[in-house]
Design a protein around this motif. Structure first.
Motif, PDB file in Angstrom:
ATOM      1  N   PHE A   1       0.820  -1.174   0.048  1.00  8.72           N
ATOM      2  CA  PHE A   1      -0.048   0.026  -0.098  1.00  8.72           C
ATOM      3  C   PHE A   1       0.963   1.418  -0.120  1.00  8.72           C
ATOM      4  O   PHE A   1       0.563   2.143  -0.647  1.00  8.72           O
ATOM      5  CB  PHE A   1      -1.050  -0.089   1.201  1.00  8.72           C
ATOM      6  CG  PHE A   1      -2.271  -0.637   0.924  1.00  8.72           C
ATOM      7  CD1 PHE A   1      -3.179  -0.587  -0.222  1.00  8.72           C
ATOM      8  CD2 PHE A   1      -2.552  -1.817   1.922  1.00  8.72           C
ATOM      9  CE1 PHE A   1      -4.060  -1.269  -0.375  1.00  8.72           C
ATOM     10  CE2 PHE A   1      -3.636  -2.585   1.683  1.00  8.72           C
ATOM     11  CZ  PHE A   1      -4.449  -2.150   0.627  1.00  8.72           C
ATOM     12  N   ARG A   2       1.999   1.138   0.796  1.00 12.53           N
ATOM     13  CA  ARG A   2       2.835   2.316   0.894  1.00 12.53           C
ATOM     14  C   ARG A   2       3.554   2.729  -0.570  1.00 12.53           C
ATOM     15  O   ARG A   2       3.575   3.950  -1.007  1.00 12.53           O
ATOM     16  CB  ARG A   2       3.955   2.148   1.891  1.00 12.53           C
ATOM     17  CG  ARG A   2       5.045   3.229   1.873  1.00 12.53           C
ATOM     18  CD  ARG A   2       5.953   3.129   3.119  1.00 12.53           C
ATOM     19  NE  ARG A   2       7.071   4.359   2.932  1.00 12.53           N
ATOM     20  CZ  ARG A   2       7.983   4.097   3.515  1.00 12.53           C
ATOM     21  NH1 ARG A   2       8.245   2.955   4.147  1.00 12.53           N
ATOM     22  NH2 ARG A   2       8.831   5.302   3.628  1.00 12.53           N
ATOM     23  N   LEU A   3       3.982   1.775  -1.447  1.00  9.64           N
ATOM     24  CA  LEU A   3       4.599   1.675  -2.620  1.00  9.64           C
ATOM     25  C   LEU A   3       3.622   2.477  -3.557  1.00  9.64           C
ATOM     26  O   LEU A   3       3.912   3.145  -4.466  1.00  9.64           O
ATOM     27  CB  LEU A   3       4.982   0.506  -3.120  1.00  9.64           C
ATOM     28  CG  LEU A   3       6.273  -0.041  -2.161  1.00  9.64           C
ATOM     29  CD1 LEU A   3       6.862  -1.458  -2.675  1.00  9.64           C
ATOM     30  CD2 LEU A   3       7.453   0.872  -2.235  1.00  9.64           C
ATOM     31  N   SER A   4       2.416   1.718  -3.566  1.00 13.18           N
ATOM     32  CA  SER A   4       1.390   2.027  -4.562  1.00 13.18           C
ATOM     33  C   SER A   4       0.910   3.684  -4.257  1.00 13.18           C
ATOM     34  O   SER A   4       0.629   4.387  -5.122  1.00 13.18           O
ATOM     35  CB  SER A   4      -0.078   1.289  -4.562  1.00 13.18           C
ATOM     36  OG  SER A   4      -0.468   1.188  -3.124  1.00 13.18           O
ATOM     37  N   SER A   5       0.905   3.974  -2.908  1.00 12.38           N
ATOM     38  CA  SER A   5       0.366   5.353  -2.554  1.00 12.38           C
ATOM     39  C   SER A   5       1.539   6.221  -3.101  1.00 12.38           C
ATOM     40  O   SER A   5       0.896   7.442  -3.519  1.00 12.38           O
ATOM     41  CB  SER A   5      -0.065   5.460  -1.288  1.00 12.38           C
ATOM     42  OG  SER A   5       1.183   5.217  -0.418  1.00 12.38           O
ATOM     43  N   GLU A   6       2.548   5.959  -2.897  1.00 10.26           N
ATOM     44  CA  GLU A   6       3.629   6.789  -3.388  1.00 10.26           C
ATOM     45  C   GLU A   6       3.810   7.152  -4.856  1.00 10.26           C
ATOM     46  O   GLU A   6       3.979   8.208  -5.429  1.00 10.26           O
ATOM     47  CB  GLU A   6       4.953   6.451  -2.921  1.00 10.26           C
ATOM     48  CG  GLU A   6       5.291   6.555  -1.425  1.00 10.26           C
ATOM     49  CD  GLU A   6       6.852   5.988  -1.114  1.00 10.26           C
ATOM     50  OE1 GLU A   6       7.477   5.952  -1.864  1.00 10.26           O
ATOM     51  OE2 GLU A   6       6.937   6.006   0.253  1.00 10.26           O
ATOM     52  N   LEU A   7       3.508   6.192  -5.523  1.00  5.11           N
ATOM     53  CA  LEU A   7       3.419   6.130  -6.972  1.00  5.11           C
ATOM     54  C   LEU A   7       2.350   7.099  -7.200  1.00  5.11           C
ATOM     55  O   LEU A   7       1.983   8.076  -8.083  1.00  5.11           O
ATOM     56  CB  LEU A   7       3.184   4.914  -7.855  1.00  5.11           C
ATOM     57  CG  LEU A   7       3.257   4.774  -9.245  1.00  5.11           C
ATOM     58  CD1 LEU A   7       4.310   5.390  -9.810  1.00  5.11           C
ATOM     59  CD2 LEU A   7       2.867   3.487  -9.805  1.00  5.11           C
ATOM     60  N   VAL A   8       0.949   6.697  -6.699  1.00  3.35           N
ATOM     61  CA  VAL A   8      -0.329   7.752  -7.262  1.00  3.35           C
ATOM     62  C   VAL A   8      -0.003   9.126  -6.782  1.00  3.35           C
ATOM     63  O   VAL A   8      -0.553  10.037  -7.659  1.00  3.35           O
ATOM     64  CB  VAL A   8      -1.494   6.788  -6.530  1.00  3.35           C
ATOM     65  CG1 VAL A   8      -2.550   7.841  -6.537  1.00  3.35           C
ATOM     66  CG2 VAL A   8      -1.708   5.509  -7.346  1.00  3.35           C
ATOM     67  N   ALA A   9       0.494   9.159  -5.765  1.00  4.31           N
ATOM     68  CA  ALA A   9       0.575  10.621  -5.207  1.00  4.31           C
ATOM     69  C   ALA A   9       1.605  11.522  -5.975  1.00  4.31           C
ATOM     70  O   ALA A   9       1.282  12.522  -6.345  1.00  4.31           O
ATOM     71  CB  ALA A   9       1.297  10.553  -3.545  1.00  4.31           C
ATOM     72  N   GLY A  10       2.678  10.805  -6.590  1.00  7.69           N
ATOM     73  CA  GLY A  10       3.324  11.563  -7.562  1.00  7.69           C
ATOM     74  C   GLY A  10       2.912  11.935  -8.636  1.00  7.69           C
ATOM     75  O   GLY A  10       2.807  12.948  -9.216  1.00  7.69           O
ATOM     76  N   VAL A  11       2.027  10.880  -9.342  1.00  7.34           N
ATOM     77  CA  VAL A  11       1.216  11.238 -10.303  1.00  7.34           C
ATOM     78  C   VAL A  11       0.219  12.312 -10.238  1.00  7.34           C
ATOM     79  O   VAL A  11       0.150  13.346 -10.958  1.00  7.34           O
ATOM     80  CB  VAL A  11       0.650   9.966 -10.921  1.00  7.34           C
ATOM     81  CG1 VAL A  11      -0.331  10.362 -12.217  1.00  7.34           C
ATOM     82  CG2 VAL A  11       1.681   9.088 -11.301  1.00  7.34           C
TER      83      VAL A  11
END
Length: 123
Positions: free
Chosen positions: A64-74
């Motif tokens: 969840f942390r990795l996916s949220s970091e990717l989505v937050a960057g976009v």
């Protein structure tokens, strides 16, 4: 069939000790690999059901942390691009550029968090 090659029996005599040595080395390697696999499997098994649940929860939290970091960057990149487009009236260009920059920043954060960036300095 060993003699239809025309090489004679000298080739077979030369290979026999080499093949025996190779076979012995292969057997030793197989035995060492079996021992190492046995130790490796024993150490990775969880001690109880609570350890297995904790490991799953930890892996899920990391996912969840990795996916949220990717989505937050976009999302942040898209927001900044949209803001620049509204201020400067450069309709899709700012949005596209900052969306791509946000994607790159998100991927860099994911790689850094996953620890793949630390392996480079050991090479």
């Amino acid at each position: 069939m060993a003699q239809d090659t025309g090489h004679g029996e000298n080739g077979d005599r030369d290979r026999s000790p080499e093949e025996a040595a190779l076979s012995e080395r292969l057997g030793n390697l197989d035995q060492r690999l079996s021992e190492l696999r046995g130790r490796h499997v024993k150490t990775e098994q969880p001690t109880g059901d609570s350890g297995d649940g904790a490991a799953r929860a930890s892996a899920m939290a990391l996912g969840f942390r990795l996916s949220s970091e990717l989505v937050a960057g976009v999302v942040v990149g898209a927001g900044i691009g949209w803001g620049f487009d509204r201020l400067l009236s450069t309709s899709p260009f700012g949005f596209i550029v900052f969306l791509l920059l946000g994607f790159v920043a998100g991927v860099v954060n994911v790689v850094r968090t996953a620890g793949a960036g630390q392996r480079r300095d050991g090479s």
